[in-house]
Design a protein around this motif. Structure first.
Motif, PDB file in Angstrom:
ATOM      1  N   ASP A   6     -16.392  -5.466 -21.777  1.00 31.07           N
ATOM      2  CA  ASP A   6     -15.832  -6.037 -20.561  1.00 31.07           C
ATOM      3  C   ASP A   6     -15.714  -7.547 -20.731  1.00 31.07           C
ATOM      4  O   ASP A   6     -16.099  -8.106 -21.755  1.00 31.07           O
ATOM      5  N   ALA A   7     -15.179  -8.213 -19.718  1.00 34.51           N
ATOM      6  CA  ALA A   7     -14.888  -9.647 -19.833  1.00 34.51           C
ATOM      7  C   ALA A   7     -16.135 -10.483 -20.085  1.00 34.51           C
ATOM      8  O   ALA A   7     -16.039 -11.565 -20.659  1.00 34.51           O
ATOM      9  N   SER A   8     -17.306  -9.995 -19.709  1.00 30.33           N
ATOM     10  CA  SER A   8     -18.533 -10.771 -19.942  1.00 30.33           C
ATOM     11  C   SER A   8     -18.898 -10.837 -21.423  1.00 30.33           C
ATOM     12  O   SER A   8     -19.707 -11.673 -21.822  1.00 30.33           O
ATOM     13  N   ASP A   9     -18.297  -9.969 -22.235  1.00 32.85           N
ATOM     14  CA  ASP A   9     -18.550  -9.975 -23.680  1.00 32.85           C
ATOM     15  C   ASP A   9     -17.660 -10.974 -24.421  1.00 32.85           C
ATOM     16  O   ASP A   9     -17.756 -11.095 -25.639  1.00 32.85           O
ATOM     17  N   PHE A  10     -16.792 -11.675 -23.691  1.00 39.13           N
ATOM     18  CA  PHE A  10     -15.828 -12.583 -24.306  1.00 39.13           C
ATOM     19  C   PHE A  10     -16.021 -13.993 -23.756  1.00 39.13           C
ATOM     20  O   PHE A  10     -16.889 -14.231 -22.926  1.00 39.13           O
ATOM     21  N   ARG A  11     -15.197 -14.915 -24.202  1.00 40.75           N
ATOM     22  CA  ARG A  11     -15.330 -16.314 -23.771  1.00 40.75           C
ATOM     23  C   ARG A  11     -15.192 -16.427 -22.257  1.00 40.75           C
ATOM     24  O   ARG A  11     -14.319 -15.811 -21.664  1.00 40.75           O
ATOM     25  N   ASP A  13     -13.982 -18.745 -20.454  1.00 41.54           N
ATOM     26  CA  ASP A  13     -12.734 -19.324 -19.960  1.00 41.54           C
ATOM     27  C   ASP A  13     -11.535 -18.387 -20.084  1.00 41.54           C
ATOM     28  O   ASP A  13     -10.425 -18.745 -19.716  1.00 41.54           O
ATOM     29  N   GLY A  14     -11.736 -17.185 -20.587  1.00 32.94           N
ATOM     30  CA  GLY A  14     -10.651 -16.217 -20.678  1.00 32.94           C
ATOM     31  C   GLY A  14      -9.571 -16.574 -21.675  1.00 32.94           C
ATOM     32  O   GLY A  14      -8.509 -15.966 -21.685  1.00 32.94           O
ATOM     33  N   SER A  15      -9.832 -17.529 -22.546  1.00 32.05           N
ATOM     34  CA  SER A  15      -8.800 -17.984 -23.484  1.00 32.05           C
ATOM     35  C   SER A  15      -8.443 -16.931 -24.528  1.00 32.05           C
ATOM     36  O   SER A  15      -7.423 -17.057 -25.195  1.00 32.05           O
ATOM     37  N   GLU A  16      -9.255 -15.903 -24.662  1.00 36.58           N
ATOM     38  CA  GLU A  16      -8.961 -14.830 -25.618  1.00 36.58           C
ATOM     39  C   GLU A  16      -8.051 -13.760 -25.019  1.00 36.58           C
ATOM     40  O   GLU A  16      -7.625 -12.850 -25.714  1.00 36.58           O
ATOM     41  N   PHE A  17      -7.747 -13.861 -23.728  1.00 41.07           N
ATOM     42  CA  PHE A  17      -6.993 -12.820 -23.035  1.00 41.07           C
ATOM     43  C   PHE A  17      -5.516 -13.176 -22.944  1.00 41.07           C
ATOM     44  O   PHE A  17      -5.148 -14.346 -22.820  1.00 41.07           O
ATOM     45  N   ASP A  18      -4.686 -12.150 -22.949  1.00 40.68           N
ATOM     46  CA  ASP A  18      -3.252 -12.312 -22.808  1.00 40.68           C
ATOM     47  C   ASP A  18      -2.948 -12.955 -21.451  1.00 40.68           C
ATOM     48  O   ASP A  18      -3.399 -12.479 -20.412  1.00 40.68           O
ATOM     49  N   GLU A  19      -2.193 -14.048 -21.475  1.00 39.41           N
ATOM     50  CA  GLU A  19      -1.922 -14.807 -20.250  1.00 39.41           C
ATOM     51  C   GLU A  19      -1.136 -13.999 -19.226  1.00 39.41           C
ATOM     52  O   GLU A  19      -1.468 -13.995 -18.032  1.00 39.41           O
ATOM     53  N   GLU A  20      -0.104 -13.305 -19.648  1.00 39.92           N
ATOM     54  CA  GLU A  20       0.708 -12.527 -18.704  1.00 39.92           C
ATOM     55  C   GLU A  20      -0.112 -11.414 -18.059  1.00 39.92           C
ATOM     56  O   GLU A  20      -0.038 -11.213 -16.842  1.00 39.92           O
ATOM     57  N   GLN A  21      -0.918 -10.718 -18.842  1.00 44.62           N
ATOM     58  CA  GLN A  21      -1.753  -9.665 -18.276  1.00 44.62           C
ATOM     59  C   GLN A  21      -2.813 -10.237 -17.329  1.00 44.62           C
ATOM     60  O   GLN A  21      -3.094  -9.663 -16.292  1.00 44.62           O
ATOM     61  N   SER A  22      -3.373 -11.379 -17.713  1.00 38.72           N
ATOM     62  CA  SER A  22      -4.361 -12.028 -16.850  1.00 38.72           C
ATOM     63  C   SER A  22      -3.740 -12.385 -15.510  1.00 38.72           C
ATOM     64  O   SER A  22      -4.352 -12.174 -14.456  1.00 38.72           O
ATOM     65  N   GLN A  23      -2.528 -12.912 -15.540  1.00 43.08           N
ATOM     66  CA  GLN A  23      -1.877 -13.295 -14.295  1.00 43.08           C
ATOM     67  C   GLN A  23      -1.478 -12.083 -13.460  1.00 43.08           C
ATOM     68  O   GLN A  23      -1.478 -12.148 -12.233  1.00 43.08           O
ATOM     69  N   ASN A  41     -15.798  -5.476 -14.129  1.00 41.09           N
ATOM     70  CA  ASN A  41     -14.658  -4.688 -13.670  1.00 41.09           C
ATOM     71  C   ASN A  41     -13.356  -5.071 -14.378  1.00 41.09           C
ATOM     72  O   ASN A  41     -12.278  -4.760 -13.903  1.00 41.09           O
ATOM     73  N   LEU A  42     -13.506  -5.769 -15.498  1.00 42.73           N
ATOM     74  CA  LEU A  42     -12.354  -6.113 -16.334  1.00 42.73           C
ATOM     75  C   LEU A  42     -12.657  -5.677 -17.766  1.00 42.73           C
ATOM     76  O   LEU A  42     -13.433  -6.316 -18.472  1.00 42.73           O
ATOM     77  N   LEU A  43     -12.059  -4.573 -18.160  1.00 38.79           N
ATOM     78  CA  LEU A  43     -12.243  -4.110 -19.536  1.00 38.79           C
ATOM     79  C   LEU A  43     -11.302  -4.875 -20.452  1.00 38.79           C
ATOM     80  O   LEU A  43     -10.228  -5.312 -20.039  1.00 38.79           O
ATOM     81  N   VAL A  44     -11.731  -5.038 -21.697  1.00 36.37           N
ATOM     82  CA  VAL A  44     -10.960  -5.819 -22.670  1.00 36.37           C
ATOM     83  C   VAL A  44     -10.734  -4.973 -23.914  1.00 36.37           C
ATOM     84  O   VAL A  44     -11.650  -4.293 -24.388  1.00 36.37           O
ATOM     85  N   ARG A  45      -9.499  -5.022 -24.414  1.00 38.41           N
ATOM     86  CA  ARG A  45      -9.159  -4.341 -25.665  1.00 38.41           C
ATOM     87  C   ARG A  45      -8.636  -5.372 -26.646  1.00 38.41           C
ATOM     88  O   ARG A  45      -7.694  -6.103 -26.339  1.00 38.41           O
ATOM     89  N   ARG A  46      -9.270  -5.414 -27.809  1.00 42.84           N
ATOM     90  CA  ARG A  46      -8.812  -6.331 -28.868  1.00 42.84           C
ATOM     91  C   ARG A  46      -7.499  -5.821 -29.440  1.00 42.84           C
ATOM     92  O   ARG A  46      -7.234  -4.615 -29.438  1.00 42.84           O
TER      93      ARG A  46
END
Length: 181
Positions: A6-11, A13-23, A41-46
């Protein structure tokens, strides 16, 4: 949903996430006033490796929102919303063209009617309407003022019922003096 955490396992600032999907997640959470969008509540897929084993270096991680149980709270019963994405770098950037087009196409009356047919109560429908309108103002700016056609003749006045007619005037009305020329 398959994920790499989930998002807590990543940076933070969310800089590793796709900007369009984040928005997209941001737009959805603001529109539905999701009061529980924490990192869990935010799962992340590399990004997956391309055929031949070469990694896509420029690719960012996909963000998948889950758990929408605390959306559309009763109007007037808002508690502080938890938006994990508020600290992400993509939250500080203007929305992209696709997001602006999506927001411009929203029709709150149609969406509220759909929500009513789905069984949402009037208070949650009011939240949907208010959040949709606020989102549109935030992304698109104020709506242009629509001028209404003026009547060509004055509206007829109905006579005032005798019970409502003034019976006494404390002071006689005097005409205003004309300004000096």
């Amino acid at each position: 949903v398959p994920s790499d955490g989930d998002a807590s396992d990543f940076r933070f600032d969310g800089s590793e996430f796709d900007e369009e999907q984040s928005q997209r997640v941001m737009l959805m959470d603001m529109r539905l006033f999701n009061t529980d969008r924490h990192e869990g509540n935010l799962l992340v897929r590399r990004p997956r490796q391309a055929a031949g084993g070469a990694a896509r270096c420029e690719a960012k991680c996909d963000v998948v929102p889950i758990d929408h149980a605390f959306c559309l709270p009763s109007f007037g019963y808002f508690r502080e919303a938890e938006f994990a994405w508020r600290y992400w770098t993509s939250a500080a950037k203007p929305f992209g063209a696709a997001a602006v087009k999506y927001v411009a196409a929203l029709r709150e009356d149609d969406d509220v009617a759909t929500a009513r047919r789905a069984g949402l109560d009037e208070s949650s429908c009011a939240t949907l309407r208010a959040c949709t309108l606020l989102l549109q103002r935030a992304v698109l700016g104020p709506r242009p003022v629509v001028s209404r056609p003026r009547a060509t003749a004055p509206m007829p006045r109905a006579p005032m019922p005798r019970a409502m007619a003034p019976t006494h005037c404390p002071r006689p009305l005097r005409p205003r003096p004309s300004p000096p020329s």
